[in-house]
Design a protein around this motif. Structure first.
Motif, short mmCIF file in Angstrom:
data_model
loop_
_atom_site.label_atom_id
_atom_site.label_comp_id
_atom_site.label_asym_id
_atom_site.label_seq_id
_atom_site.Cartn_x
_atom_site.Cartn_y
_atom_site.Cartn_z
N ARG A 44 2.33 11.11 -7.32
CA ARG A 44 1.38 10.17 -6.68
C ARG A 44 0.06 10.85 -6.34
NH1 ARG A 44 1.56 5.26 -4.56
NH2 ARG A 44 3.79 5.09 -4.93
N ILE A 45 -1.03 10.30 -6.87
CA ILE A 45 -2.36 10.77 -6.52
C ILE A 45 -3.27 9.58 -6.20
CG2 ILE A 45 -3.35 10.79 -8.85
CD1 ILE A 45 -4.52 13.56 -8.12
N ASN A 56 1.87 1.73 -2.91
CA ASN A 56 0.91 1.21 -3.89
C ASN A 56 -0.06 0.24 -3.23
OD1 ASN A 56 2.06 2.69 -5.95
ND2 ASN A 56 3.32 1.00 -6.71
N ASN A 57 0.38 -0.38 -2.15
CA ASN A 57 -0.46 -1.31 -1.39
C ASN A 57 -0.67 -0.77 0.02
OD1 ASN A 57 -0.55 -3.92 -3.22
ND2 ASN A 57 1.55 -3.17 -3.28
N LEU A 96 -1.20 -12.50 -1.22
CA LEU A 96 -0.89 -11.14 -0.80
C LEU A 96 0.20 -10.55 -1.69
CD1 LEU A 96 -0.73 -11.61 3.09
CD2 LEU A 96 -2.67 -10.87 1.71
N PRO A 97 0.01 -9.31 -2.18
CA PRO A 97 1.04 -8.70 -3.05
C PRO A 97 2.31 -8.30 -2.30
CG PRO A 97 -0.74 -7.15 -2.60
CD PRO A 97 -1.17 -8.46 -2.02
N ILE A 98 2.21 -8.15 -0.98
CA ILE A 98 3.38 -7.85 -0.16
C ILE A 98 3.31 -8.69 1.11
CG2 ILE A 98 3.86 -5.50 -0.96
CD1 ILE A 98 2.23 -4.44 1.37
#
Length: 429
Positions: A426-427, A115-116, A97-99
């Motif tokens: 941010r898009i 981002n996540n 898991l990235p976070i």
């Protein structure tokens, strides 16, 4: 066997049931493993004998199916747990898991969280935010429906801006130029004049403002309403008082678990939210806070200061500010005495969450007001048309859903209460 939701497990003592969800936590103790499973309704501990059930390779956030017997949790009279007979991995986690999402407070900065975003929404505290936000929107819809309003859905691709063509996202619409809608304002007014009298909309709006602050978004959800046959802006303010009371009571009723999880201190609100003219607020800020720099409007610090004053001196976390100058309001705002308008903002805990007021309903007056702003009247012909054929006195308001959520739940940055924020940088995702 049908699936049982975790919130319903406690009603099935002694029965063998099936649950499905995500692996929330894993703790091993000798030959026993305590695996906490999470679904949309909550979490529950599942007890497994590792000599009978293989959990090697089972990772956090894997999607699983569990069959087992419901028993009372040891040491508790009102909690259940499941003694597992069968574990099936439906969808395994194949990467780290990235976070880390299964702590109450995620130890990650907001950019990493956003981002996540899809993964971060599995965190119970973050997930709770958007359940409360959904309840606010549902309550808005329910209250206005009971008040005789019709829900409408207006275009988000428009030919002109409601604020005179500023802060617009331009787009190519086949062979023509078009814009993303800043507001459903024109359509709301047109529909009031079309015989509906009372309309509301929950929809996205777009502002091409380049500032990148913790209180601004370039795409946000606006809770809009418009109503006919009013006396002045006070009718709109009175409606909003009752609307907010209903919305807050609805959240308390429907989101008790989420409010407790987030440790939310709900505001007290009476049917008489205090109000003062903007000029009075400016005078108070000059006298009590030395703000000699303010005149025609309040800056963010001024909003915080006047709310601080209102809470201390008036006993309210809400405050209406009225009679904004014409230069600070759109061309459809109803003029008042001097160079003021029949308009208002509602501040809540230091931030403006609502803008509203009475609109001009006389065709000639509205046409002249558009012209006086240096705008091309012909560009607004579609909007003006209905005013030729009998328009009742009317007004309305718009509440920023994300701002209201942030202030209610105590979040400093509005992006934290936005599912997928769109701002200057941010898009994605």
């Amino acid at each position: 066997m049908n699936r049982t939701l975790i919130s319903e497990v406690i009603n099935n003592y002694g029965k063998t049931i099936m649950i499905k969800g995500w692996v929330h936590k894993i703790r091993k103790l000798g030959k026993l493993a305590f695996v906490v499973i999470r679904d949309r309704t909550g979490v529950i501990q599942c007890v497994m004998n590792t000599k009978l059930i293989d959990i090697k390779g089972l990772k956090l956030e894997s999607v699983v199916e569990i069959i087992g017997e419901v028993q009372k949790k040891e040491g508790s009279d009102n909690e259940a747990e499941i003694w597992v007979n069968q574990l099936v991995t439906i969808s395994a986690v194949i990467e780290d898991l990235p976070i880390e999402i299964n702590k109450d407070n995620m130890e990650a900065n907001i950019d990493v969280i956003l981002n996540n975003r899809v993964l971060s929404l599995r965190n119970q505290r973050i997930n709770a935010v958007f359940k409360i936000q959904a309840a606010l929107a549902q309550a808005f819809q329910q209250f206005l429906t009971m008040e005789g309003f019709t829900q409408v859905f207006t275009p988000k691709i428009v030919a002109e801006g409601t604020e005179g063509g500023t802060e617009l996202f331009e787009l190519k619409y086949f062979e023509r130029k078009a814009y993303l809608a800043q507001s459903p304002q024109f359509y709301k007014q047109m529909l009031v004049g079309s015989g509906y009298e009372r309309v509301f909309e929950i929809g996205h709006v777009y502002r091409a403002e380049e500032h990148n602050t913790i209180r601004h978004l370039n795409e946000y959800v606006s809770l809009d309403l418009e109503m006919g046959f009013i006396q002045d802006e006070k009718d709109i303010m009175e409606l909003e008082e009752r609307l907010l009371i209903y919305m807050l009571m609805y959240v308390v009723e429907k989101c008790k678990k989420e409010l407790e999880l987030l440790e939310v201190k709900m505001p007290e609100i009476n049917k008489n939210i205090p109000s003062m003219k903007l000029s009075e607020a400016v005078s108070i800020l000059r006298e009590h806070y030395g703000r000699i720099d303010l005149e025609l409007d309040l800056d963010p610090e001024g909003e915080k200061q006047i709310c601080e004053y209102a809470k201390k001196e008036l006993g309210s976390e809400f405050l209406f500010l009225t009679h904004y100058p014409k230069v600070k309001r759109p061309m459809y705002a109803m003029p008042a005495e001097d160079t003021l308008t029949h308009s208002f903002d509602l501040l809540f805990r230091g931030l403006e969450i609502t803008t509203g007021g009475q609109r001009i309903h006389n065709y000639s007056q509205l046409k002249d007001n558009i012209s006086s702003r240096g705008l091309n009247v012909e560009s607004f012909n579609d909007y003006l048309e209905v005013f030729k054929y009998g328009m009742p006195p009317h007004g309305g308001l718009a509440i920023g859903l994300e701002r209201l959520t942030a202030q209610l739940l105590g979040f400093r940055n509005v992006r934290e209460v936005t599912l997928f924020p769109r701002d200057r940088d941010r898009i994605r995702p």
